[in-house]
Design a protein around this motif. Structure first.
Motif, mmCIF file in Angstrom:
data_model
loop_
_atom_site.group_PDB
_atom_site.id
_atom_site.type_symbol
_atom_site.label_atom_id
_atom_site.label_comp_id
_atom_site.label_asym_id
_atom_site.label_seq_id
_atom_site.Cartn_x
_atom_site.Cartn_y
_atom_site.Cartn_z
ATOM 1 N N GLY A 1 0.729 -1.183 -0.115
ATOM 2 C CA GLY A 1 0.188 0.233 0.102
ATOM 3 C C GLY A 1 0.836 1.244 -0.006
ATOM 4 O O GLY A 1 0.223 2.416 -0.051
ATOM 5 N N ALA A 2 2.051 1.256 -0.194
ATOM 6 C CA ALA A 2 3.040 2.216 -0.125
ATOM 7 C C ALA A 2 2.836 3.125 -1.123
ATOM 8 O O ALA A 2 2.836 4.200 -1.392
ATOM 9 C CB ALA A 2 4.405 1.700 -0.176
ATOM 10 N N ASN A 3 2.389 2.358 -2.405
ATOM 11 C CA ASN A 3 2.103 3.227 -3.637
ATOM 12 C C ASN A 3 0.756 2.707 -4.163
ATOM 13 O O ASN A 3 0.590 1.597 -4.114
ATOM 14 C CB ASN A 3 3.087 2.588 -4.811
ATOM 15 N N ARG A 4 -0.042 3.751 -4.711
ATOM 16 C CA ARG A 4 -1.386 3.485 -4.969
ATOM 17 C C ARG A 4 -1.460 2.866 -6.267
ATOM 18 O O ARG A 4 -0.649 2.939 -7.343
ATOM 19 C CB ARG A 4 -2.046 4.870 -4.833
ATOM 20 N N VAL A 5 -2.010 1.802 -6.804
ATOM 21 C CA VAL A 5 -2.346 1.063 -7.911
ATOM 22 C C VAL A 5 -3.356 2.039 -8.684
ATOM 23 O O VAL A 5 -4.608 2.000 -8.482
ATOM 24 C CB VAL A 5 -3.097 -0.325 -7.643
ATOM 25 N N SER A 6 -2.924 2.481 -10.009
ATOM 26 C CA SER A 6 -3.850 3.207 -10.777
ATOM 27 C C SER A 6 -4.847 2.175 -11.500
ATOM 28 O O SER A 6 -4.880 0.927 -11.513
ATOM 29 C CB SER A 6 -2.735 3.796 -12.036
ATOM 30 N N ALA A 7 -5.995 2.711 -11.922
ATOM 31 C CA ALA A 7 -7.118 1.924 -12.634
ATOM 32 C C ALA A 7 -6.479 1.028 -13.733
ATOM 33 O O ALA A 7 -7.020 0.151 -13.776
ATOM 34 C CB ALA A 7 -8.080 2.909 -12.910
#
Length: 126
Positions: free
Chosen positions: A44-50
């Motif tokens: 969760g450190a980096n957000r996953v794009s759509a």
């Protein structure tokens, strides 16, 4: 500080990747990213794009909605992590194509769980 939704999505990515028997490197290579980037998604450190989530859903053979299942009204942090033995069993079960056989195995597992719970409760009362 990661947002709770990003943490949840990351845990779901890790869970399904493990169930499918894939390493971080396998998935990262398919997505043309580093395994470190995948690690950041999983924590969760980096957000996953759509668009990345869509690619992941195709690779892992799930719907994009899978990543959000269990989010509302459930404390996902309190759920036990998926151990490797459980992941192997889930992977083997998901590879069975015969629906009747899969249902029979599911019934067997649920019966074992119920009988174990009864045995555990009886032992605790003594």
């Amino acid at each position: 500080m990661p947002h709770p939704v990003d943490i949840h999505v990351g845990k779901r990515i890790k869970e399904i990747r493990t169930v499918r028997g894939l390493t971080q490197s396998n998935v990262a290579d398919h997505l043309s990213i580093s395994f470190q980037q995948l690690q950041k998604y999983e924590t969760g450190a980096n957000r996953v794009s759509a668009s990345r989530m869509f690619e992941l859903s195709k690779l892992l053979n799930i719907t994009p909605a899978f990543f959000f299942e269990g989010l509302e009204g459930q404390n996902y942090d309190s759920m036990p992590p998926l151990d490797i033995e459980t992941a192997k069993i889930a992977s083997a079960l998901s590879s069975i194509k015969n629906k009747k056989l899969k249902q029979r195995i599911n019934t067997l597992i649920n019966e074992i769980v119920r009988s174990t719970a009864v045995t555990d409760n009886t032992s605790s009362a003594a």
